[in-house]
Design a protein around this motif. Structure first.
Motif, mmCIF file in Angstrom:
data_model
loop_
_atom_site.group_PDB
_atom_site.id
_atom_site.type_symbol
_atom_site.label_atom_id
_atom_site.label_comp_id
_atom_site.label_asym_id
_atom_site.label_seq_id
_atom_site.Cartn_x
_atom_site.Cartn_y
_atom_site.Cartn_z
ATOM 1 N N UNK A 13 -1.093 -6.702 -0.215
ATOM 2 C CA UNK A 13 -2.027 -5.628 0.125
ATOM 3 C C UNK A 13 -1.716 -4.395 -0.705
ATOM 4 N N UNK A 14 -2.713 -3.864 -1.394
ATOM 5 C CA UNK A 14 -2.541 -2.665 -2.226
ATOM 6 C C UNK A 14 -3.702 -1.708 -1.987
ATOM 7 N N UNK A 15 -3.565 -0.481 -2.531
ATOM 8 C CA UNK A 15 -4.577 0.537 -2.252
ATOM 9 C C UNK A 15 -5.271 1.084 -3.493
ATOM 10 N N UNK A 62 0.842 -1.195 0.000
ATOM 11 C CA UNK A 62 0.000 0.000 0.000
ATOM 12 C C UNK A 62 0.877 1.246 0.000
ATOM 13 N N UNK A 63 0.522 2.195 -0.861
ATOM 14 C CA UNK A 63 1.299 3.425 -0.978
ATOM 15 C C UNK A 63 2.472 3.321 -1.929
ATOM 16 N N UNK A 64 2.713 2.147 -2.484
ATOM 17 C CA UNK A 64 3.821 1.953 -3.418
ATOM 18 C C UNK A 64 3.383 2.258 -4.842
ATOM 19 N N UNK A 65 4.227 2.976 -5.570
ATOM 20 C CA UNK A 65 3.932 3.303 -6.964
ATOM 21 C C UNK A 65 4.281 2.127 -7.862
ATOM 22 N N UNK A 66 3.598 2.047 -9.011
ATOM 23 C CA UNK A 66 3.905 1.050 -10.032
ATOM 24 C C UNK A 66 5.356 1.205 -10.450
ATOM 25 N N UNK A 67 6.168 0.136 -10.611
ATOM 26 C CA UNK A 67 5.743 -1.273 -10.586
ATOM 27 C C UNK A 67 6.090 -1.997 -9.289
ATOM 28 N N UNK A 68 6.294 -1.255 -8.181
ATOM 29 C CA UNK A 68 6.788 -1.873 -6.955
ATOM 30 C C UNK A 68 5.894 -2.987 -6.399
#
Length: 210
Positions: free
Chosen positions: A36-38, A9-15
């Protein structure tokens, strides 16, 4: 078997995809990996990653900006067995499967530098010209303002749909769609991420940029 959770969560693509790939490779005994992503773009990217690796996956929306993507990771030996041919397989003369053939990269909705209106006319002509080639591109990648080309209102939609009907894979950067507020307006092709964009370009036989 083991269970692992990656909080992306909060990580930008492509992380999110990069971290999911790393975690899945570390799970040599197999098990359940939860990421988990947002945002929904990350969910789509992770689902595509799972499909590319042959993992079973499912996604659950827990809240407005709270998603969980679950992968069923097989044991390392099982993954290897799936990816490698059996000893009795007959050798073939197929081309290198890692190559993506001809890839057209559309990084803007205009072609060249100068007057914007002229650039849009040239880009429309370029895409139309692609439809008339004897050898069509295998993949078309659209990112930055090139995302506008695959969305509602694009002057090139019909040509791109024609190319897709001929088997051309058309992919638009999900981060770019989100940035320009076009996520709900995509009208042709699918959504991709920077990890896949780099992978396709790195393995392309030829890259064409207008």
């Amino acid at each position: 078997m083991q269970n692992k959770t990656v909080d992306a969560r909060g990580m930008a693509c492509p992380l999110p995809v990069v971290n999911a790939k790393k975690a899945s490779e570390e799970m040599t005994e197999g098990g359940v990996l939860t990421v988990l992503v947002d945002n929904e773009i990350a969910v789509q990217n992770l689902t595509k990653f799972a499909a590319s690796r042959g993992f079973q996956s499912s996604a659950e929306k827990k809240g407005e900006k709270d998603f969980a993507v679950t992968f069923q990771i097989p044991e390392k030996d099982a993954q290897t067995a799936v990816s490698q041919p059996t000893a009795s397989s007959e050798p073939t003369c197929a081309p290198d499967s890692k190559k993506h053939g001809l890839v057209a990269v559309l990084s803007a909705n205009t072609m060249g530098n100068g007057e914007e209106q002229l650039g849009k006319i040239l880009m429309k002509s370029f895409i139309f010209a692609l439809t008339k080639q004897d050898h069509l591109p295998e993949t078309i990648l659209c990112y930055n303002s090139g995302a506008y080309l695959t969305c509602e209102g694009s002057d090139s939609l019909e040509d791109l749909k024609s190319l897709e009907a001929e088997g051309v894979k058309i992919l638009t950067c999900g981060t770019c769609l989100d940035f320009y507020g076009l996520k709900e307006k995509l009208a042709v092709g699918g959504v991709t991420n920077m990890y896949e964009i780099v992978e396709i370009m790195e393995n392309a036989g030829t890259i064409v940029r207008p």
